[in-house]
Design an enzyme around this catalytic site. Sequence first.
Site, short mmCIF file in Angstrom:
data_model
loop_
_atom_site.label_atom_id
_atom_site.label_comp_id
_atom_site.label_asym_id
_atom_site.label_seq_id
_atom_site.Cartn_x
_atom_site.Cartn_y
_atom_site.Cartn_z
N GLN A 263 0.83 -1.20 0.00
CA GLN A 263 0.00 0.00 0.00
C GLN A 263 0.86 1.25 0.00
O GLN A 263 0.55 2.25 -0.65
CB GLN A 263 -0.92 -0.01 1.22
CG GLN A 263 -2.23 0.71 1.01
CD GLN A 263 -3.05 0.11 -0.12
OE1 GLN A 263 -3.52 0.84 -0.98
NE2 GLN A 263 -3.20 -1.20 -0.14
N HIS A 266 2.20 3.03 -3.32
CA HIS A 266 1.33 3.83 -4.19
C HIS A 266 1.77 5.28 -4.27
O HIS A 266 1.72 5.90 -5.34
CB HIS A 266 -0.12 3.79 -3.68
CG HIS A 266 -0.90 2.61 -4.15
ND1 HIS A 266 -1.22 2.41 -5.46
CD2 HIS A 266 -1.45 1.57 -3.47
CE1 HIS A 266 -1.92 1.30 -5.59
NE2 HIS A 266 -2.07 0.78 -4.39
N GLU A 331 -9.70 3.36 4.09
CA GLU A 331 -10.03 2.95 2.73
C GLU A 331 -9.97 1.42 2.63
O GLU A 331 -10.90 0.77 2.15
CB GLU A 331 -9.05 3.58 1.75
CG GLU A 331 -9.26 3.14 0.31
CD GLU A 331 -8.11 3.55 -0.61
OE1 GLU A 331 -8.35 3.64 -1.83
OE2 GLU A 331 -6.99 3.79 -0.12
N HIS A 332 -8.85 0.84 3.05
CA HIS A 332 -8.66 -0.61 3.08
C HIS A 332 -8.44 -1.05 4.53
O HIS A 332 -7.63 -0.45 5.24
CB HIS A 332 -7.42 -1.04 2.28
CG HIS A 332 -7.41 -0.59 0.85
ND1 HIS A 332 -6.78 0.56 0.43
CD2 HIS A 332 -7.96 -1.15 -0.26
CE1 HIS A 332 -6.93 0.69 -0.87
NE2 HIS A 332 -7.65 -0.32 -1.32
N ASP A 365 -7.17 -5.13 -5.56
CA ASP A 365 -6.84 -4.08 -6.52
C ASP A 365 -7.06 -4.52 -7.96
O ASP A 365 -7.28 -3.67 -8.83
CB ASP A 365 -5.38 -3.65 -6.34
CG ASP A 365 -5.20 -2.66 -5.22
OD1 ASP A 365 -6.21 -2.13 -4.72
OD2 ASP A 365 -4.04 -2.40 -4.85
N HIS A 424 -54.37 22.63 -3.32
CA HIS A 424 -54.13 21.22 -3.02
C HIS A 424 -55.37 20.60 -2.39
O HIS A 424 -55.79 19.49 -2.76
CB HIS A 424 -52.95 21.07 -2.03
CG HIS A 424 -51.60 21.21 -2.65
ND1 HIS A 424 -51.13 22.38 -3.18
CD2 HIS A 424 -50.60 20.30 -2.79
CE1 HIS A 424 -49.90 22.21 -3.63
NE2 HIS A 424 -49.55 20.95 -3.41
#
Length: 434
Positions: A263, A266, A331-332, A365, A424
């Site tokens: 990770q 990245h 996120e993960h 991924d 109405h």
Amino acid sequence: MNTLVRWTGPLAALGPDALRALLSRGQEDASDGELRAKVAALVAEVRTRGDAALRDLACRFDGVALDSLEVPRPALRAALDRQAPALRRAMERAARNIATVHAAFRPRSIQVEVERGVMVERRPDPLERVGVYAPGGRAAYPSSVLMGVVPARVAGVREIVLCSPPGPRGVPSDAVLAAAAVAEVDRVFALGGAGAIAALAYGTETVPAVDRIVGPGNAWVAEAKRQIAARVPIDAPAGPSELLVLVDRTADVEEVARELLAQAEHDPEAAVVAVALDERTARRLLDRVAAEVPAATREAIIRPALAFRGAVLIAGSLEEAVDFTERWAPEHLMLAVQGAAELARRIRHAGTVFVGTSSSGAFGDYLTGANHVLPTAGAARSWSGLSTLDFVRWTTVQTVSSEGAASLAADTDVFATAEGLSAHAAAARAWGAR
């Protein structure tokens, strides 16, 4: 504990400033005033000057003079034919798996009879045109093309437009174009950064305006998406990638270390955190990470990520670890603990959960079929990962029979009269009198 990572030690010992920095993941920095102003200027330039602005931005940021903003369709097939057979097979397998998963997730119409003669239906209608952004800065990501395009195709979107930055030849990378061919993209434009997002949002002489914009990107892309979100919906606020691992003494720390480094490679601003349930496991993991980093191909990216947002922390109990997880909203999230499957059912704030180290983030991924376009920086508390739900809007259909209208008339008259809406009330009373 002397280590490569920024934070170590017991969770409970973190001071308020350290905890705030750990939880924020640079949310304030990602949208600072200088960046906002620069992106706003680029968006305004594209809105005002259209294609001419896009050509100027390609020269300024990508160093290329574009003969054409749009990539001819035969170039997609040619790029696919140039791919190594193994990569082509992997792309095609990924596309099939993404389609399988997202077809199962596709929303369906729901109809309910509220009362006798009163029917209400909620129907998912595919969006007309969607824009997908695929990064092309530090690396090309054909997987992001598949993750954005295939769910849109499965959802029934009529036209899918892809933007990705041009390379030296004035077109996106061969890998991106090949993935576009596999995913059956309708139109591809050699456009990157904030300019591409502005073009998709507002349209130009060549680039059509779309009904939604999805896909990951750098800080400029993320800020542009934030600025145009009031006009065109986006997938989710996104920033650098992140992973949180809960690890106990039963886990293989070598496998966990590999996940953290995967990770971290990245982005230098990626956030990787492990929360161990005992000090010995934390120390073993730190030693393993330190041993793995020097051999990593992307060591120059991994080291600043670990130093800037890395942490190996110790929780006094599983409950403390889960509480921190829910606050961090990763996120993960990887659960490298006993009873991981049961624990996964308790987690409410995570983009995606990997149960056990064999459920590697690398598989997610690329090939499991789940989507890797996920909310970051705590946005998982209120946003979801990309799915077919992002490519439909809901239409409500109401059917009231004459019998149902007569039944609803009196109470509707009461409501409307109380709110001072006499027309109405009159409309309702007419049905009650029949």
